[in-house]
Scaffold this motif. Structure first.
Motif, PDB file in Angstrom:
ATOM      1  N   PHE A  21      25.568  -2.342  49.855  1.00 18.60           N
ATOM      2  CA  PHE A  21      25.846  -3.772  50.059  1.00 18.60           C
ATOM      3  C   PHE A  21      27.238  -3.907  50.664  1.00 18.60           C
ATOM      4  CE2 PHE A  21      27.076  -8.087  48.771  1.00 18.60           C
ATOM      5  CZ  PHE A  21      25.984  -8.790  49.274  1.00 18.60           C
ATOM      6  N   THR A  22      27.329  -4.590  51.817  1.00 19.40           N
ATOM      7  CA  THR A  22      28.603  -4.610  52.543  1.00 19.40           C
ATOM      8  C   THR A  22      29.358  -5.935  52.414  1.00 19.40           C
ATOM      9  OG1 THR A  22      27.428  -5.266  54.546  1.00 19.40           O
ATOM     10  CG2 THR A  22      27.846  -2.923  54.274  1.00 19.40           C
ATOM     11  N   GLY A  23      28.746  -6.961  51.826  1.00 22.52           N
ATOM     12  CA  GLY A  23      29.483  -8.207  51.634  1.00 22.52           C
ATOM     13  C   GLY A  23      28.596  -9.427  51.725  1.00 22.52           C
ATOM     14  N   GLU A  24      29.146 -10.569  51.277  1.00 18.07           N
ATOM     15  CA  GLU A  24      28.342 -11.800  51.232  1.00 18.07           C
ATOM     16  C   GLU A  24      28.258 -12.504  52.584  1.00 18.07           C
ATOM     17  OE1 GLU A  24      28.923 -14.313  47.879  1.00 18.07           O
ATOM     18  OE2 GLU A  24      27.817 -12.841  46.684  1.00 18.07           O
ATOM     19  N   ASP A  25      29.165 -12.183  53.499  1.00 17.27           N
ATOM     20  CA  ASP A  25      29.009 -12.685  54.867  1.00 17.27           C
ATOM     21  C   ASP A  25      27.756 -12.008  55.432  1.00 17.27           C
ATOM     22  OD1 ASP A  25      28.947 -12.947  57.612  1.00 17.27           O
ATOM     23  OD2 ASP A  25      31.006 -12.291  57.934  1.00 17.27           O
ATOM     24  N   PRO A  26      26.703 -12.803  55.728  1.00 12.39           N
ATOM     25  CA  PRO A  26      25.448 -12.167  56.153  1.00 12.39           C
ATOM     26  C   PRO A  26      25.565 -11.367  57.445  1.00 12.39           C
ATOM     27  CG  PRO A  26      25.283 -14.581  56.204  1.00 12.39           C
ATOM     28  CD  PRO A  26      26.624 -14.264  55.645  1.00 12.39           C
ATOM     29  N   GLY A  27      26.650 -11.574  58.200  1.00  5.22           N
ATOM     30  CA  GLY A  27      26.798 -10.848  59.461  1.00  5.22           C
ATOM     31  C   GLY A  27      27.425  -9.476  59.335  1.00  5.22           C
ATOM     32  N   VAL A  28      27.918  -9.139  58.135  1.00  3.74           N
ATOM     33  CA  VAL A  28      28.719  -7.914  58.021  1.00  3.74           C
ATOM     34  C   VAL A  28      27.898  -6.632  58.194  1.00  3.74           C
ATOM     35  CG1 VAL A  28      30.160  -6.572  56.465  1.00  3.74           C
ATOM     36  CG2 VAL A  28      30.546  -8.974  56.682  1.00  3.74           C
TER      37      VAL A  28
END
Ligand code: NDP
Length: 286
Positions: free
Chosen positions: A155-162
Motif C-alpha cells: 500500500f503506497t498511500g491514500e492519494d489514489p494516484g500514488v
C-alpha cells in the motif's frame, strides 16, 4: 473464501482469475468478447453474460481492462450496481486518471483501490510479482487477503494516484535503461560486435555502476549539489565526447542529446561547478 469478480480476461485478467480460482475463491468472470470466458467456465468459474450480472455476483470487483477509457466506458453505466462493493482497478493508468476514477467512485459510494502491477502474467501468484495499491486504505485492508494471492502487495498511500505514479516512475527508469542498451549496441555494431555480446558487456557494466545511483540520490536529498563530485562542466565534455564518437561511427546521437541539453542549461545558468546530478532540478516544470 469470498466470491470475486474479474472484469477483463486478456493476458493479465486471465492469469488473475485463474490464480484466484485455483486458490479456492468462487470467481465470476466477464469479458467483452465472450469466447474468452469459455476456458474459465470449463475450469469452474462462473461466466457472466453481462457486466451487470458479473458485478452483482461479488462484493469485490477486480478490473483488468485495457486502459482508463475502457474502464470508464464499462464502469460508468454500472455505478449504481457497484455501490458499496469494493472496486480494485488494476489497469495501467496515469496518476490523474486514477484520481479521476477514485473521485467518480467516491461520488457513487464505491470503496475504491487503485492498483499497478509490476509483473507479467506468468508471475501472478509468485512473491516476486509486486503489486502497488493506493486509495481507500480501509477497503484495501479488507480485500488484502485476496490481493495477497496475486503477489506481494504494497500500500503506497491514500492519494489514489500514488501507485500509478510509482508504476510510471519505475517504468520510466526501465525505459531509459533499455535505451542505454540500444545506444551501446548501435555503436558496437559498427565494429561488427553482435548485439548479444554488447548486451552482456552492458549488463556487467551497469551492475557495477548501480550502487552509484544511491550516492547520486543522497546528493539530491542533500539539496546543495556541492559535494565536489563529478561536476556539470566535467560531464559536459564527457557527453560531448559520447555524442561525437557516436556520430563518427555513423550512429545518431538523439538518445544522448537530451542529457547534453540539460547540462548546457545548467552551465548557462552559472552551475558549471555543481554536482552534475543537479540536472534533476531542470526536469521540474515550473
Ligand atoms: P490484453 O490486451 O491482453 O487484454 C485487454 C483486455 O481489455 C481484454 O479483456 C479486452 O477485451 C479488454 N478491453 C479492451 N478494450 C475494452 C473496452 N473498450 N471495453 C471492454 N473491454 C475492453 O491486456 P492485458 O490483459 O495484458 O492488460 C490488462 C491491463 O493490465 C492493462 O492495463 C495493462 O497495462 C496491465 N498490465 C499488463 C501487463 C502484462 O504484462 N500483460 C503487465 C502489467 C500491467 P477483449 O478480449 O474483448 O478484446
Amino acid at each position: 473464501m469470498p466470491s470475486i469478480t474479474v472484469l477483463g480476461l486478456g493476458a493479465m485478467g486471465s492469469a488473475i482469475a485463474a490464480r484466484l480460482r485455483v486458490h479456492g475463491h468462487a470467481v465470476t468472470v466477464w469479458n467483452r468478447s465472450p469466447d474468452k470466458t469459455e476456458p474459465h467456465a470449463e475450469a469452474g468459474a462462473n461466466a457472466a453474460a453481462t457486466i451487470e450480472e458479473a458485478v452483482a455476483a461479488s462484493d469485490t470487483v477486480l478490473v483488468v481492462l485495457l486502459d482508463h477509457a475502457s474502464v470508464r466506458e464499462r464502469l460508468d453505466p454500472v455505478a449504481a450496481e457497484l455501490k458499496g462493493k469494493t472496486v480494485v482497478n488494476l489497469v495501467t493508468t496515469t496518476p490523474n486518471q486514477a484520481r479521476d476514477t477514485a473521485a467518480w467512485a467516491a461520488e457513487h459510494d464505491i470503496p475504491y483501490v487503485d492498483g499497478a502491477i509490476m509483473a507479467v502474467p506468468s508471475m501472478i501468484g509468485e512473491p516476486h510479482a509486486r503489486l502497488l495499491y493506493s486509495g481507500d486504505e480501509h477497503a484495501y485492508n479488507a480485500v488484502l487477503p485476496v490481493l495477497e494471492q496475486l503477489g506481494t502487495a504494497e500500500f503506497t498511500g491514500e492519494d489514489p494516484g500514488v501507485a500509478s505514479l510509482k508504476d510510471m516512475a519505475l517504468l520510466s527508469a526501465m525505459d531509459l535503461m533499455v535505451l542505454g542498451y540500444v545506444q551501446a549496441i548501435a555503436m558496437m555494431r559498427t565494429a561488427g560486435t553482435p548485439a548479444v555480446d554488447t548486451a552482456a558487456e552492458v549488463e556487467a557494466w551497469l551492475a557495477a555502476m548501480l550502487p552509484h545511483g544511491r550516492e547520486l540520490a543522497a546528493i539530491v536529498d542533500g539539496g546543495t549539489y556541492d559535494t565536489g563530485g563529478q561536476s556539470v562542466d566535467f560531464d559536459r565534455f564527457g557527453i560531448a565526447s559520447l555524442i561525437t564518437a557516436s556520430r563518427e561511427q555513423g550512429v545518431r546521437a538523439d538518445l544522448l542529446e537530451p542529457h547534453q541539453k540539460l547540462l548546457e542549461e545548467l552551465a548557462a545558468t552559472g552551475h558549471g561547478d555543481s554536482d552534475w546530478i543537479r540536472v534533476i532540478e531542470r526536469l521540474t516544470i515550473r
